[in-house]
Every structure is written in structure tokens, then in C-alpha cells.
Write an enzyme that holds these catalytic residues in place. Sequence first.
Site, PDB file in Angstrom:
ATOM      1  CG  ASP A 200      -1.956   1.065   1.079  1.00 41.05           C
ATOM      2  OD1 ASP A 200      -1.728   1.984   1.643  1.00 41.05           O
ATOM      3  OD2 ASP A 200      -3.029   0.792   0.709  1.00 41.05           O
ATOM      4  CG  ASN A 208      -4.811  10.673  -6.301  1.00 41.86           C
ATOM      5  OD1 ASN A 208      -4.189  11.000  -7.030  1.00 41.86           O
ATOM      6  ND2 ASN A 208      -5.546   9.668  -5.990  1.00 41.86           N
ATOM      7  CG  HIS A 213      -7.376  11.899  -9.454  1.00 39.53           C
ATOM      8  ND1 HIS A 213      -7.355  10.823  -8.637  1.00 39.53           N
ATOM      9  CD2 HIS A 213      -8.391  12.860  -9.016  1.00 39.53           C
ATOM     10  CE1 HIS A 213      -8.621  11.051  -7.782  1.00 39.53           C
ATOM     11  NE2 HIS A 213      -9.104  12.335  -7.922  1.00 39.53           N
ATOM     12  CG  ASP A 217      -3.670   7.948 -13.259  1.00 40.97           C
ATOM     13  OD1 ASP A 217      -4.146   7.515 -12.182  1.00 40.97           O
ATOM     14  OD2 ASP A 217      -4.533   8.508 -14.289  1.00 40.97           O
ATOM     15  CD  GLU A 243      -4.502   4.041  -1.832  1.00 43.53           C
ATOM     16  OE1 GLU A 243      -4.616   4.480  -0.638  1.00 43.53           O
ATOM     17  OE2 GLU A 243      -5.335   3.935  -2.522  1.00 43.53           O
TER      18      GLU A 243
END
Length: 342
Positions: A200, A208, A213, A217, A243
Site C-alpha cells: 500500500d 491526488n 489524479h 497515475d 493504491e
Amino acid sequence: MSYKSQPAKADTPPDNGSSKGRSKGHKMPESIADGGMADAERDILAELEKALGEHIALLLRWNRKLVLADSGTPSDADEDDHDCDFGAWYALNRHNRLIDQPAMRALATTHQQLHESAKRLLSAHDVDHEVDSAEFDMMALRAESFFAQLRRLERAFRTARSDVDPLTGTYNRQTMMGDLNAERERAIRTGVPTAIALVDLDHFKSVNDTYGHQAGDLVLQSVAGILQSHVRPFDKVYRYGGEEFLVCLPNADMKQCARVLERLRRVIEASPVAISDETILPVTASIGAAPMTKNRTTEQIIEKADKALYAAKEGGRNRVRVWRNPDGKTASTATKSGKTAT
């Protein structure tokens, strides 16, 4: 983080009917991490589809030369008769790990045999203006085999693409449970240890929220590339959600598992992501793992790995926490920067 293609191998690949056309080929990345599995599979599918049309056109040209007297002199485009983009593409990319596999090598061999048969047939026809029926039948059989192999590979890669997360190139969650259940059954049957790990990204929501975003990415793609390129060849990486990634580690007891995961943690920590010329984001990950056991279902083992992940985050993040025995109450070990504590 950007991954750059590695230089081509120094050894000279076989011609495969394509020595002249190598400059036409599209160079794929040297490894999955360089370009992403989804991108590589898309490129392969495009090349296979192109090869089908290209070789149908070649067969029509070869047959026209054999049948029609006015189809050209022996010197007309002889080189082009045995030169094709598929051969050039394969020669350039045959060391890519998606392409360096038995089915693709068999296709390349059939492709080369097809061109060699056509070359013999056309060369003999140029001399005596006769068609060798045996050689013609051989060319037709090899063409049929080439097209059949090509179609099978297309189906295989299309199936594989449906199993892949399009953003990260890792396997998707839809295929995960079937794979994990099969690995658990194998581990129980053979007695070979297998582990599950959850990875994680720390503070990902703030990426974000702060940078957007698109930046998020880029971070996900970077970490996915690290995971895929730094696990062992037989490990599998899945996009678990958001994530989070899940890694299946067959043939690994928890001591081996901890070593692999600690290596992953360190590489992620040492690989900040450039989201612009001015902004480089540090990235860390918390990791929790648990072994597969016959006393717990796959879902229950994932829950144990999730609890270990939670413990890693509670312990300060950017660390690995491993359950030595998921059936016990407190049997776990945390690692960070090579140090362990219980």
C-alpha cells in the site's frame, strides 16, 4: 519516474527473411518494466494483425509471379519478395520477455521456413519457368501453419490483455482469486510454502489531492513497474484496488518472503517520481504479508496480510510486517531498513 529502453543485444539475430527490412521495425522496450505490460501486449497484437495482412499480400504476389508470364522479370523487386515488416520487428524484439517464449519462437521459425520455401520456388521458376508442385505444396502448408499459429497467438494475447489492469499493466483483481486459490491448492498438495503480500502506497491520497489524479497515475505506474521488475520471475503482481497491490510469492517461506518484500520497499523508497520538471515526489510503501495455510481460506489469508499491513502503517509506515504464523495471535515481525523487531 520514467523507464528508458535498454540498448539492443549485441548478438546478431537470425535473418528470418528480413535483413533488409530491419530498419522498418518498431523497437519495443527491453523489458515489461520499460514500457508496461499492457502497452507491450497492445503492440504485439498490432504487429500480429499487421503480419496477417502483409503475408496474405505476399502470397498473392508470389502466386501471381508463378502463374502470370507478364508479372515481371527475375530482377523486379526480388529482394522485396523475401523482406517483410514482421521479420524486421521480430529480429529487433525477440529478446523481449513477452516475445521470447516457445509459441512466438515457433511462429518465427515457421515464418522463416515460409520465406525460404517461396524463395526456392520463385528462383527455380525464374530459371526454367516451371512450377515445382512439391515445393508449391510445401509453401502452401507452411503458409497455412503460419496463419494458424498467428491466430492462436492473437487469441492468447487478447485473453491476456483482458486479465491486465490497463493503467498499471499488472494483473487485475478479476483474475486474482482464481490464481490464488490454485496456488493455495498447490502449496497444500506439495507442501511448498507460499505467501501473499499487500503493498500500500503511503499518503497516496495527498498526492491526488495536491497534484491531481494524473500525478497519482504516474506514481501508480512507477510503483507497478518496480514491483513487476524486482519480484522473482514466478511471482505475480495484481492491482488489488486503489493504491494497493497484491503480490503472490510461491516457493517462499516467510523468511524468504521478508527478504523479497524488504528489497521491494527499499527500491520504492529510492525511486522518487518526477511529475514535472520542477516537482519530484518521494514515494514509500507499507507492506504486510502472511503465509498460505490449509487451515485458512484464501480470503482469510488476505485478511491476515491486511492486518499485517495495518500493523506496518500503525508502526510508522514505510516498513514490512510479516506474519510468521497466521494461526497464532502475536507471531509477527516488522522490518525497516534491514532491522527487525517483534
